[in-house]
Design a protein around this motif. Structure first.
Motif, PDB file in Angstrom:
ATOM      1  N   PHE A  38       0.828  -1.209   0.000  1.00  0.00           N
ATOM      2  CA  PHE A  38       0.000   0.000   0.000  1.00  0.00           C
ATOM      3  C   PHE A  38       0.862   1.259   0.000  1.00  0.00           C
ATOM      4  CE2 PHE A  38      -2.136   3.315   2.484  1.00  0.00           C
ATOM      5  CZ  PHE A  38      -3.247   3.519   1.677  1.00  0.00           C
ATOM      6  N   VAL A  39       1.931   1.272   0.806  1.00  0.00           N
ATOM      7  CA  VAL A  39       2.804   2.448   0.884  1.00  0.00           C
ATOM      8  C   VAL A  39       3.525   2.658  -0.455  1.00  0.00           C
ATOM      9  CG1 VAL A  39       4.871   3.393   1.994  1.00  0.00           C
ATOM     10  CG2 VAL A  39       3.093   2.266   3.373  1.00  0.00           C
ATOM     11  N   ARG A  40       4.018   1.571  -1.061  1.00  0.00           N
ATOM     12  CA  ARG A  40       4.697   1.690  -2.361  1.00  0.00           C
ATOM     13  C   ARG A  40       3.759   2.275  -3.396  1.00  0.00           C
ATOM     14  NH1 ARG A  40       6.228  -3.186  -2.846  1.00  0.00           N
ATOM     15  NH2 ARG A  40       8.443  -2.968  -2.286  1.00  0.00           N
ATOM     16  N   ALA A  41       2.510   1.828  -3.390  1.00  0.00           N
ATOM     17  CA  ALA A  41       1.531   2.325  -4.368  1.00  0.00           C
ATOM     18  C   ALA A  41       1.268   3.818  -4.156  1.00  0.00           C
ATOM     19  CB  ALA A  41       0.216   1.541  -4.247  1.00  0.00           C
ATOM     20  N   VAL A  42       1.203   4.239  -2.903  1.00  0.00           N
ATOM     21  CA  VAL A  42       0.948   5.656  -2.613  1.00  0.00           C
ATOM     22  C   VAL A  42       2.122   6.506  -3.096  1.00  0.00           C
ATOM     23  CG1 VAL A  42       0.679   7.342  -0.775  1.00  0.00           C
ATOM     24  CG2 VAL A  42      -0.604   5.199  -0.688  1.00  0.00           C
ATOM     25  N   ILE A  43       3.363   6.066  -2.819  1.00  0.00           N
ATOM     26  CA  ILE A  43       4.548   6.845  -3.227  1.00  0.00           C
ATOM     27  C   ILE A  43       4.627   6.922  -4.742  1.00  0.00           C
ATOM     28  CG2 ILE A  43       7.076   6.859  -3.223  1.00  0.00           C
ATOM     29  CD1 ILE A  43       6.948   5.614  -0.414  1.00  0.00           C
TER      30      ILE A  43
END
Length: 799
Positions: free
Chosen positions: A103-108
């Motif tokens: 989820f964090v990778r997708a947001v960045i």
């Protein structure tokens, strides 16, 4: 796990920020560089202090070089040592908890592609101790004058405490929701200033309303309350709101299906800063089951009280730890004591126990307590006030505490005096039954109801059928081959199965030797030793049947003889009729000639006067004997001819007998006071005439020759008439003698000039009784009166 992301895009016209936090002053500026450095350091310290206090750090990422910079606080927030890893975007991802990493990778990635600000919450795991921490990373893009992305500058903050608080809040809310759902409860809020109401979804259901179909309000709530509870409930709520007190009320609501439900509403006031109550917060819960249980408990307690009252029982409790005994008031009375008149310990129980029962009773109680088993004992008590003796039954059960140890006994005491009396009577009755059973002259057996097997028989049964007790015990009559007709046995079984009694049923049985016995068979259902059994009684009527046959023949012979006697009686009646006719004619001639001789000899001045008197008395005696004999012989016929009655004019009947009497006894004066001619009676004419004539003749016999005989009729009332015959007494009579005159064959000792058979007045009484009348003799001074009362029919004089 919930992650919070906040994205924002700076406008393209935004000016790019300088990548350096501070630039050194030029040498030719004229500023004091040392002073500037001090200010910068102080500024840096303040920022560091602020970041440390806020548990935050600053990061910066250059887009063209992919160069990443972390302040020392950021390293600490990731649980890393400053400079221990190469800084890159990938490091920002791999340090994130693996469940949040994608989820964090997708947001960045999305933020870079879109060139916009990013805000993301995620977890990290400290390598040193494996602890989990929540971080909030926020970054804003920076552009050059041409709008090209140069870098991202951002802030990372430790939000672990906030997330833990949120988690706790969510968990608490979930627990609350679960508790409310499990308890069938809801939450409500009432704003007293605005009058607004807030109801949770559960509240609507508890009120029996469709959720949110209307605006929640005090009035809507009040409409749900049943009429019987409406006024008191609303008044209680208003009073609490006025006085600022807590709300706690029970009331009933009616659902649309007509069902009634109990609700418990509780609320507490919430005050504003000035201390004024502005609203109430509360809960509402369905207590229908609790109320139902309470009602059942109340009913059970009432039933228990009634049961204790009906059984004359009381409740007791014995606390073994402190040796404290509790008795209900009834137990005190059962022991013959005044409540609380003695110490409440175990010695209380032996206070009035009969001395002969005391040692055994309390030995059993203490043994039960030592073995932790039930107490079950019966004993006698002696009431100190009147010395009366009573039987009591004490029952108790051991009670264990939370540790499983014997803590106390709880039980009852009941008066069983009457039961003991009945037990004694029952034992006595059983003893008597056994005695009667063994010694009864009739054959008696006891059988099982279902199988018909013989349990016991008496000696008369064994003597009648010729068996021994061992030969018949446990067997049925069919197995013994006792029944002459097997169909009789099946009929008996069917009758017993229907619990119907048998009474004197004739049966033919075989005894052991094969001889046929005539018996009368009877059954009765009884209880013996607590079990229902069949009592069978048999009476041998073999000899009686033979005797009955002889009696029948004798009865037939007697009947034949009675017919012959009846014929003889009829012949005798015909003979009496003939004799009466033949006797009356010569007797009348003799009396007439005798009267002529008297006249001829100058009215009694004649010779042989005594001889004539003898002849006259003899003729009178023959007439009397003849008439009495005829009348007595006719009495039986009158009993048979009572229905042969007809209407008789009483005045004419009496006058005819007065004339007949005067014709026979010319020398006796008779005074007759005529009856009203409209008085009639129903009767047999010859019998009434005979009764009146006999009364006149008895008056003649028991009175002086020169005295007068009187007869008169008196209408006693509209339904009866009284005929009175009176005369002067020849001699004084006692009351006992008057009563004896109506006895058969009784004659007075002093009759005048004649004898009699002693049947006259007895016949008169029988005739009067047959006519539903009565007769009496009464003495007044020197006179006696015979009075007959008969039922009459009074005709109208015009008829």
């Amino acid at each position: 796990m919930r992650l919070v992301v906040s994205l924002s895009v700076d406008p393209p016209t935004a000016k790019p920020l300088n990548g350096n936090l501070a630039k050194p002053a030029e040498a030719n500026t004229g500023f004091d560089s040392a002073s500037i450095r001090r200010e910068l350091l102080e500024h840096k310290e303040r920022i560091s202090f602020a970041l440390e206090t806020a548990r935050s750090g600053i990061w910066e990422w250059e887009a063209e070089t992919d160069r990443l910079m972390w302040s020392k606080e950021v390293w600490a927030l990731y649980g890393l040592t400053p400079g221990s890893r190469e800084l890159s975007n990938e490091l920002c991802v791999i340090t994130v908890h693996e469940e949040d990493r994608d989820f964090v990778r997708a947001v960045i990635t999305d933020a870079l592609h879109q060139g916009r600000a990013a805000s993301v919450e995620y977890r990290v795991i400290y390598p040193a101790d494996g602890s989990v921490h929540w971080l909030l990373s926020q970054g804003s893009p920076k552009y050059d004058a041409d709008g090209k992305l140069i870098k991202y500058i951002g802030l990372i903050t430790d939000i672990t405490e906030r997330k833990l608080a949120e988690t706790t809040l969510l968990e608490n809310k979930a627990r609350l929701d679960q508790a409310l759902e499990a308890a069938g409860a809801g939450i409500w809020e009432w704003d007293l200033i605005k009058g607004d109401n807030v109801w949770s979804d559960e509240v609507w259901k508890l009120y029996g309303l469709e959720p949110h179909a209307h605006s929640p309000s005090f009035a809507l709530w009040a409409e749900t309350i049943v009429p019987e509870d409406h006024e008191a409930t609303c008044q209680a709520v208003r009073k609490a709101a006025t006085e600022g007190g807590d709300i706690s009320i029970n009331y009933r609501v009616r659902y649309s299906d007509g069902s009634i439900h109990w609700l418990l509403s509780r609320g507490k006031p919430v005050k504003n800063k000035s201390g004024a109550i502005e609203r109430y917060l509360g809960t509402i819960i369905d207590i229908t089951r609790q109320k139902t249980l309470e009602e059942k408990l109340v009913k059970n307690e009432a039933r228990m009280a009634l049961a204790l009252e009906a059984t004359k029982a009381g409740v007791w409790e014995w606390n073994l730890k402190n040796d404290e005994v509790y008795w209900s008031d009834r137990i005190w009375r059962l022991y013959g004591l005044t409540p609380d008149s003695k110490p409440h310990n175990h010695k209380l129980c032996e206070s009035t126990v009969h001395p002969d029962d005391r040692e055994q009773t309390f030995g059993i109680v203490m043994e039960a307590a030592n073995r932790e088993i039930n107490i079950d004992i019966e004993f006698r008590v002696c009431h100190p006030e009147d010395g009366s003796l009573h039987w009591l039954a004490c029952r108790g059960k051991p009670q264990l505490n939370e540790a499983g140890e014997l803590d106390r006994y709880i039980g009852t005491v009941m008066d069983i005096t009457e039961r003991k009396r009945l037990d004694d009577e029952l034992r006595e009755n059983e003893r008597k039954f056994r005695s009667i059973f063994d010694n009864a002259p009739i054959a008696i057996s006891i059988k099982e109801i279902e199988t018909g097997s013989i349990i016991d028989v008496n000696d008369s049964w064994l003597e009648l059928l010729g068996y021994s007790l061992e030969e018949v015990t446990g067997k049925t009559g069919l197995e013994l081959g006792m029944h002459y007709n097997e169909s009789d046995y099946e009929e008996l079984l069917s009758t017993v199965a229907k619990r119907e009694r048998i009474c004197n049923k004739p049966l033919l049985l075989y005894d052991k030797s094969g001889d046929i016995i005539d018996v009368l068979f009877s059954t009765e259902f009884i209880e013996l030793d607590g079990a229902a059994v069949l009592l069978v009684m048999m009476v041998d009527i073999t000899l009686e049947k033979m005797q009955q046959q002889n009696i029948s023949r004798l009865e037939q012979s007697i009947a034949d003889r009675n017919i012959q006697l009846q014929k003889e009686v009829e012949r005798l009646h015909r003979f009496l009729s003939m004799i009466s006719h033949e006797y009356r004619t010569p007797l009348a001639i003799m009396r007439t000639n005798l009267d002529l001789i008297k006249i001829k000899h100058k009215m009694g001045n004649y010779t042989n006067k005594q001889e004539f008197s003898k002849i006259e008395r003899s003729i009178s005696r023959l007439v009397e004997v003849l008439e009495v004999s005829i009348q007595e012989s006719r009495m039986a016929d009158r009993h048979k001819s009572l229905t042969n009655r007809h209407k008789l004019p009483l005045s004419k009947i009496i006058k005819s007998q007065v004339d007949t009497f005067s014709g026979i006894w010319k020398e006796r004066k008779v005074v007759f006071e005529n009856c009203p001619e409209n008085i009639n009676i129903y009767g047999e004419e010859s019998g009434i005439k005979f009764a009146i004539f006999n009364l006149l003749d008895n008056a003649r016999k028991y009175s002086p020759e020169e005295s007068t005989v009187t007869i008169k009729c008196i209408s006693k009332d509209e339904n009866s008439v009284k005929i009175v015959v009176g005369n002067k007494l020849l001699y004084d009579l006692s009351e006992e003698e008057l009563e004896m005159f109506f006895e058969k064959y009784h004659r007075g000792n002093h009759t005048s000039n004649t004898a009699g058979a002693g049947l006259g007045l007895w016949l008169v009484k029988n005739i009067v009784t047959q006519h539903d009348g009565s007769i009496t003799l009464a003495k007044t001074g020197k006179r006696v009166e015979a009075a007959i009362i008969l039922p009459v029919i009074i005709d109208n004089p015009q008829d």
